[in-house]
Write a protein that holds these residues in place. Structure first.
Motif, PDB file in Angstrom:
ATOM      1  N   LEU A 104      -4.649  -1.061  -2.391  1.00 22.03           N
ATOM      2  CA  LEU A 104      -5.473  -1.136  -1.175  1.00 22.03           C
ATOM      3  C   LEU A 104      -5.838  -2.584  -0.878  1.00 22.03           C
ATOM      4  CD1 LEU A 104      -7.821   1.831  -2.089  1.00 22.03           C
ATOM      5  CD2 LEU A 104      -5.873   1.885  -0.525  1.00 22.03           C
ATOM      6  N   TYR A 163       0.832  -1.201   0.000  1.00 22.82           N
ATOM      7  CA  TYR A 163       0.000   0.000   0.000  1.00 22.82           C
ATOM      8  C   TYR A 163       0.872   1.259   0.000  1.00 22.82           C
ATOM      9  CZ  TYR A 163      -2.403   3.951   2.030  1.00 22.82           C
ATOM     10  OH  TYR A 163      -2.849   5.218   2.275  1.00 22.82           O
ATOM     11  N   LEU A 181      -4.381  -0.404   7.662  1.00 23.59           N
ATOM     12  CA  LEU A 181      -3.760  -0.065   6.386  1.00 23.59           C
ATOM     13  C   LEU A 181      -3.255   1.378   6.431  1.00 23.59           C
ATOM     14  CD1 LEU A 181      -3.091  -1.413   3.721  1.00 23.59           C
ATOM     15  CD2 LEU A 181      -5.194  -0.456   2.786  1.00 23.59           C
TER      16      LEU A 181
END
Length: 177
Positions: free
Chosen positions: A138, A132, A145
């Motif tokens: 994603l 990411y 994340l």
């Protein structure tokens, strides 16, 4: 029948024969790369294929990374796989049967999202964060994340092929004479 029609039929028949000869696993085309099995899963198949492989004994994810193929869209892929700008590559290991396999998942630039493998392989948490951070891929349902290598306020994703090369001036001390 014209020559063009006959040529078209011959091409379609050859493509059908190639598709019939293409081995599959869990509904995905399988190729070989230097003796290693490579499974080409779609983004929709990705999580189900990984779950099935985990059930078959692939208990360890040894690597997960992103790739930007911005200038290499004509790379070799199975006939029914459409090349995309990004690719997620996952290497799995079955230690009991001494097997390893690689998954290649095409990820479109317009929606660079794939499922997270965290629930199956918790060790992928940091690898997904790196993909990411560096590529902007994603991972849906990832527990955290966020950036892992770059500062949180960094703009862009440095390993994308279209990312501008920056410059940070370096100052040196004058040497004593």
């Amino acid at each position: 029948m014209s020559d063009d029609a006959a040529s078209s039929n011959a091409t379609q028949e050859a493509d059908a024969a190639d598709a019939a000869a293409q081995p599959t696993l869990h509904g995905c085309p399988v190729t070989d790369s230097n003796g290693q099995e490579v499974i080409h899963a779609s983004a929709a198949q990705y999580l189900d294929v990984v779950k099935a492989l985990a059930d078959e004994g692939y208990i360890m994810c040894i690597d997960l990374c992103g790739i930007d193929y911005l200038e290499f869209m004509d790379r070799v892929l199975p006939a029914d796989i459409e090349p995309q700008r990004f690719e997620v590559v996952v290497n799995l290991l079955d230690m009991a049967h001494r097997r390893r396999t690689r998954l290649r998942v095409q990820v479109p630039e317009a929606d660079p999202t794939v499922a997270s493998l965290f629930e199956i392989y918790p060790g992928t948490e940091a690898m997904e964060r790196e993909a990411y951070d560096m590529f902007g891929i994603l991972f849906a349902d990832h527990p955290d994340l966020t950036r892992i290598l770059m500062p949180e306020d960094w703009e862009g994703h440095p390993l994308r092929k279209d990312y501008d090369v920056g410059r940070i001036p370096v100052q040196f001390k004058v040497a004593n004479a």
